[in-house]
Design a protein around this motif. Structure first.
Motif, short mmCIF file in Angstrom:
data_model
loop_
_atom_site.label_atom_id
_atom_site.label_comp_id
_atom_site.label_asym_id
_atom_site.label_seq_id
_atom_site.Cartn_x
_atom_site.Cartn_y
_atom_site.Cartn_z
N ASN A 14 -37.99 4.14 1.18
CA ASN A 14 -39.22 4.70 0.64
C ASN A 14 -39.74 3.82 -0.49
OD1 ASN A 14 -36.79 5.63 -0.72
ND2 ASN A 14 -38.17 6.66 -2.09
N LEU A 16 -40.92 2.57 -4.05
CA LEU A 16 -40.52 2.84 -5.43
C LEU A 16 -41.77 2.72 -6.28
CD1 LEU A 16 -37.95 3.22 -7.26
CD2 LEU A 16 -38.20 0.77 -7.73
N SER A 62 -38.44 7.44 -7.12
CA SER A 62 -38.19 7.30 -5.69
C SER A 62 -38.29 8.70 -5.09
CB SER A 62 -36.79 6.72 -5.45
OG SER A 62 -36.51 6.67 -4.08
N GLU A 63 -39.17 8.84 -4.12
CA GLU A 63 -39.43 10.15 -3.50
C GLU A 63 -39.75 11.20 -4.57
OE1 GLU A 63 -36.14 11.09 -0.95
OE2 GLU A 63 -36.62 9.47 0.44
N HIS A 102 -28.58 4.83 -7.13
CA HIS A 102 -29.67 3.91 -6.81
C HIS A 102 -29.46 2.50 -7.39
CE1 HIS A 102 -31.50 7.67 -5.68
NE2 HIS A 102 -32.52 7.01 -5.14
N ILE A 107 -33.98 -1.89 -8.73
CA ILE A 107 -34.78 -1.00 -9.60
C ILE A 107 -34.83 -1.54 -11.03
CG2 ILE A 107 -34.94 1.33 -10.57
CD1 ILE A 107 -33.80 2.30 -7.82
#
Length: 176
Positions: A14, A16, A62-63, A102, A107
């Motif tokens: 997905n 970011l 995220s999401e 994560h 990230i």
């Protein structure tokens, strides 16, 4: 491709989202920090209450869930500060945290890049240097080197903090 980009083969499918953080993010940032840095006594989420003349904050989502946070001091260093971080040049990363589930997905790299992109747009702050500074554990040195950071020697750090080393520190084992 960026020479300092991490290997993101295990990146989440997905998208970011990295954005500036605000006071509304405080509860989620506090939870993230409790999970990612359980032994950290300083409450970095409280930095969200300060304005951008002192600190720059970003979050990664995220999401729709907060998975990363960075806070960067941009206020002038304090030459009389008791702690080394108070004396080091700015900008200075006070905290970079990524949710354990994560980590190793790029990230932290994205949060560093968001900071680097945002810095030129800030009002001119006296004492900002041409570098982004941070301190890290030994295990993270290779990670930050991969992001383009240079590992400084102790004498370089002291000089940057206005505390030049006047001698070499040495030690020798005592006889048994």
């Amino acid at each position: 491709m960026d020479a300092h980009a991490p290997d993101v083969a295990n990146a989440p499918p997905n998208p970011l989202i990295v954005r500036r953080a605000g006071l509304q993010d405080h509860p989620d940032v506090a939870r993230l920090l409790d999970e990612a840095l359980p032994n950290e006594p300083y409450r970095y989420a409280d930095n969200l209450a300060w304005d951008e003349s002192f600190v720059l904050n970003h979050v990664a989502l995220s999401e729709g869930r907060l998975v990363g946070y960075i806070t960067v001091l941009v206020s002038p260093p304090d030459p009389r500060g008791r702690a080394l971080w108070q004396r080091l040049p700015r900008p200075y990363v006070g905290c970079l945290a990524v949710k354990p589930s994560h980590q190793r997905q790029g990230i932290g790299y994205r949060l560093i890049n968001a900071t680097l992109a945002a810095l030129p747009a800030l009002p001119v702050v006296p004492g900002l240097s041409g570098h982004l500074y941070l301190e890290c554990a030994d295990a993270l040195v290779p990670v930050y080197r991969q992001m383009g950071f240079e590992h400084l020697l102790p004498a370089q750090i002291l000089a940057l903090a206005g505390m030049p080393a006047r001698a070499n520190t040495m030690r020798r084992a005592l006889p048994p």
